[in-house]
Design an enzyme around this catalytic site. Sequence first.
Site, PDB file in Angstrom:
ATOM      1  N   ARG A 240       0.846  -1.186   0.000  1.00 38.62           N
ATOM      2  CA  ARG A 240       0.000   0.000   0.000  1.00 38.62           C
ATOM      3  C   ARG A 240       0.880   1.234   0.000  1.00 38.62           C
ATOM      4  NH1 ARG A 240      -3.771  -2.251  -1.407  1.00 38.62           N
ATOM      5  NH2 ARG A 240      -5.872  -2.385  -0.561  1.00 38.62           N
ATOM      6  N   GLU A 269      -1.948   7.969  -4.082  1.00 40.08           N
ATOM      7  CA  GLU A 269      -2.247   7.591  -5.470  1.00 40.08           C
ATOM      8  C   GLU A 269      -3.705   7.922  -5.820  1.00 40.08           C
ATOM      9  OE1 GLU A 269      -1.304   3.341  -4.880  1.00 40.08           O
ATOM     10  OE2 GLU A 269      -3.430   2.891  -5.189  1.00 40.08           O
ATOM     11  N   HIS A 287      -0.882   0.350  -9.707  1.00 41.54           N
ATOM     12  CA  HIS A 287      -1.664  -0.505  -8.789  1.00 41.54           C
ATOM     13  C   HIS A 287      -2.398  -1.620  -9.554  1.00 41.54           C
ATOM     14  CE1 HIS A 287      -3.734  -0.460  -4.598  1.00 41.54           C
ATOM     15  NE2 HIS A 287      -3.686  -1.688  -5.087  1.00 41.54           N
TER      16      HIS A 287
END
Length: 331
Positions: A240, A269, A287
């Site tokens: 993360r 993000e 991601h």
Amino acid sequence: MSKPQVLVARAVFPEAVARLSEHFEVETNDSDELWPKAELIRRLQGKVGVFTTGSERIDAELLDACPQLRICANMAVGFNNFDVDAMTARGVLGTNAPDVLTETTADFGFALLMATARRITESELFLRAGQWTKWSFDMFAGAEVHGSTLGILGMGRIGQGIARRGAHGFGMKVVYHNRSRLSPELEADCKARYVAKDELLRTADHLVLVLPYTPANHHSIGADELAQMKPTATLVNIARGGIVDDAALAQALKERRIAAAGLDVFEGEPRVHPDLLSVPNVVLTPHIASATIATRRAMADLAVDNLIAFLTTGQPRTPVNPQVLGRMRGQ
Ligand code: 8YV
């Protein structure tokens, strides 16, 4: 009798919506807009369930404004977008999507490790820019992967998948650090040795981060930790954003205090720290560690299963706060 209402907060496979529609009146987000909180609250009025991804923050303010909401089903294994304490206090169930993405995400972690160690992005950009005019003995010479030391911080299911790939496929020595130590059987299966975090940082040739985000894990890798790593080491983050101090990492990469990094997740993000965009020795992906069609379908199916099972039988498949079962909101 009218069906209970659920909201699907982002665009998702039509088959997932069709399954939900067999049981519920479903509102969807076909434009896949990221709704601001006020809009999400507005759409949630009258809804008993919501299909979320990692992007929707479920907190006390939202829960208090949506008193009919009983379940939030995340299409993600991570659930740091949930304020679990606030949900539990109000008898709202959260569910996540574990297991179905483990091997796919471990594949990607290993791909990012390989791309980082072997400088795939940097060399491709060089080629595309027409800069390849001749062979030379050290052109894009990277770090050895086979036989090197693989460090893993966070040894859950995905960490174990990466350890197995490294140990069994690439003859790597595996060291790991985790909140709790694995059983001797799992350690043997992963050929992994438990070490303190300092030793992990000092010994890893390739360090992969696979720990969940919690406030306690914020900036687990910052300037001090980076300073303990080998100057030849690589760092991979598929966990993360926020686990790594991205500004400190960009600085360390710029000064070559570590060799390279591979990042699939970022602080704040989809924004990316501008300094990470300007250093050459980093592989950046948006991601996508769980992004295969089969896995994303399985994740969506599990979120749908949780909504249907909980709202029809009270028995969700993968609850994150099972303590609310039996004392649920609205009952
Ligand atoms: C998701 C993830 O794609 O499952 C997780 O925790 O990080 C990814 O697999 C992402 O969170 C969006 O749902």
